[in-house]
Design an enzyme around this catalytic site. Structure first.
Site, PDB file in Angstrom:
ATOM      1  CG  ASP A   8      10.231  39.846 -18.742  1.00  0.00           C
ATOM      2  OD1 ASP A   8      11.091  39.335 -19.448  1.00  0.00           O
ATOM      3  OD2 ASP A   8       9.326  39.202 -18.197  1.00  0.00           O
ATOM      4  CG  LEU A   9       7.558  39.780 -24.845  1.00  0.00           C
ATOM      5  CD1 LEU A   9       6.577  40.907 -25.122  1.00  0.00           C
ATOM      6  CD2 LEU A   9       8.246  39.382 -26.150  1.00  0.00           C
ATOM      7  CG  ASP A  10       8.042  35.393 -23.109  1.00  0.00           C
ATOM      8  OD1 ASP A  10       7.128  35.437 -23.932  1.00  0.00           O
ATOM      9  OD2 ASP A  10       9.211  35.129 -23.412  1.00  0.00           O
ATOM     10  CB  SER A 114      12.255  40.080 -24.040  1.00  0.00           C
ATOM     11  OG  SER A 114      11.972  38.704 -24.174  1.00  0.00           O
ATOM     12  CE  LYS A 145      15.431  39.384 -18.879  1.00  0.00           C
ATOM     13  NZ  LYS A 145      13.992  39.381 -19.145  1.00  0.00           N
ATOM     14  CD  GLU A 169      12.228  40.053 -15.741  1.00  0.00           C
ATOM     15  OE1 GLU A 169      11.480  39.113 -15.410  1.00  0.00           O
ATOM     16  OE2 GLU A 169      12.962  39.992 -16.724  1.00  0.00           O
ATOM     17  CG  ASP A 170       7.356  37.055 -15.662  1.00  0.00           C
ATOM     18  OD1 ASP A 170       8.412  37.421 -16.209  1.00  0.00           O
ATOM     19  OD2 ASP A 170       6.762  35.999 -15.973  1.00  0.00           O
TER      20      ASP A 170
HETATM   21  P1  B16 Z   1      13.149  32.078 -26.611  1.00  0.00           P
HETATM   22  P2  B16 Z   1      11.367  37.112 -21.067  1.00  0.00           P
HETATM   23  C1  B16 Z   1      12.148  34.641 -21.694  1.00  0.00           C
HETATM   24  O1  B16 Z   1      11.434  35.799 -22.029  1.00  0.00           O
HETATM   25  C2  B16 Z   1      11.217  33.599 -21.079  1.00  0.00           C
HETATM   26  O2  B16 Z   1      10.785  34.043 -19.792  1.00  0.00           O
HETATM   27  C3  B16 Z   1      11.937  32.280 -20.919  1.00  0.00           C
HETATM   28  O3  B16 Z   1      11.017  31.296 -20.462  1.00  0.00           O
HETATM   29  C4  B16 Z   1      12.532  31.854 -22.274  1.00  0.00           C
HETATM   30  O4  B16 Z   1      13.306  30.673 -22.105  1.00  0.00           O
HETATM   31  C5  B16 Z   1      13.418  32.984 -22.817  1.00  0.00           C
HETATM   32  O5  B16 Z   1      12.665  34.162 -22.932  1.00  0.00           O
HETATM   33  C6  B16 Z   1      14.011  32.656 -24.160  1.00  0.00           C
HETATM   34  O6  B16 Z   1      12.975  32.620 -25.107  1.00  0.00           O
HETATM   35  O7  B16 Z   1      13.290  30.606 -26.534  1.00  0.00           O
HETATM   36  O8  B16 Z   1      11.854  32.546 -27.247  1.00  0.00           O
HETATM   37  O9  B16 Z   1      14.359  32.762 -27.173  1.00  0.00           O
HETATM   38  O10 B16 Z   1      10.584  36.702 -19.871  1.00  0.00           O
HETATM   39  O11 B16 Z   1      12.803  37.520 -20.784  1.00  0.00           O
HETATM   40  O12 B16 Z   1      10.632  38.122 -21.927  1.00  0.00           O
HETATM   41 MG    MG Z   2       9.272  37.153 -18.161  1.00  0.00          MG
END
Ligand code: B16
Ligand code: MG
Length: 219
Positions: A8-10, A114, A145, A169-170
């Protein structure tokens, strides 16, 4: 056996999860003069932009037209991208560069799973664009997800069976997705919220040897 680590990234590689939450909070404050409760915001972790906005609006009992929905989603993304302006290599969460190196040394293929459409930009800013052999594209997978699709796509991207993958994953939605894919789920955060196969409170405490021996025992 080909084995892989899916990331996962964020909130796992980059310290960007908080920027998503801040952007949602500001958007809803500006447009509806309402504060999004922490619990509701936390539910958006790992969800796609559209699913996050749906969750927030329904949690606050707000209804908008299709056009306004699209405008709100775009504006949230603008706010989020503004907060990425100063992001650089310092934004890699502590311990992650070492973990990636250790995994490579142990012959793991590395892939990104991600939900973020901004993932390639973030990887570039972090100087990690060449660190992953495959980046699953959330635009091309069917369901977000907690469905397993993005993890299945990441495993496929490195020609690896999902059961031969460990994934980091977080978010609770992400852990559910990893388990549904049949991979081994490593949580970063609170185990009571994540229900991962193994969990560490933060990225500095991740112990790869412990992960690998626990994975083997539970296979
Ligand atoms: P975007 P991850 C997710 O990244 C985030 O956790 C989530 O908060 C966000 O809404 C989603 O990406 C979409 O992101 O708006 O930049 O396309 O945790 O799966 O790396
Ligand atoms: Mg995340």
């Amino acid at each position: 056996m080909t084995k892989a680590a899916l990331f996962d990234l964020d909130g796992v590689i980059a310290d960007t999860a908080v920027y998503h939450l801040k952007a949602w909070r500001k958007l809803i404050q500006d447009h509806f003069n309402q504060d999004v409760p922490d619990g509701l915001l936390a539910q958006t972790k790992g969800l796609s932009r559209v699913d996050s906005l749906n969750a927030i609006l329904s949690g606050l009992d707000l209804t908008v037209s299709e056009e306004e929905f699209a405008r709100l989603a775009d504006e949230k993304n603008d706010l989020y991208r503004q907060s990425l302006a100063d992001l650089n290599e310092q934004g890699i969460l502590p311990g992650i560069s070492e973990l990636l190196a250790e995994l490579r040394k142990k012959d793991f293929h590395l892939a990104l799973a991600s939900a973020s459409h901004n993932a390639p930009l973030i990887l570039e800013k972090l100087g990690l664009s060449d660190s992953f052999e495959a980046i699953a594209d959330p635009r091309k997978v069917g369901r977000g997800k907690p469905a397993p699709d993005i993890f299945l796509a990441a495993a496929k991207g490195v020609n690896c069976k999902p059961e031969n993958c460990i994934a980091f994953e977080d978010s609770s939605a992400g852990i559910t997705a990893i388990k549904a894919a049949g991979s081994y789920a490593v949580g970063i955060g609170k185990q009571a919220e994540l229900n991962a196969d193994i969990c560490f409170p933060d990225t500095t405490s991740v112990d790869l040897d412990e992960i690998l021996s626990n994975w083997q025992e539970n296979k």
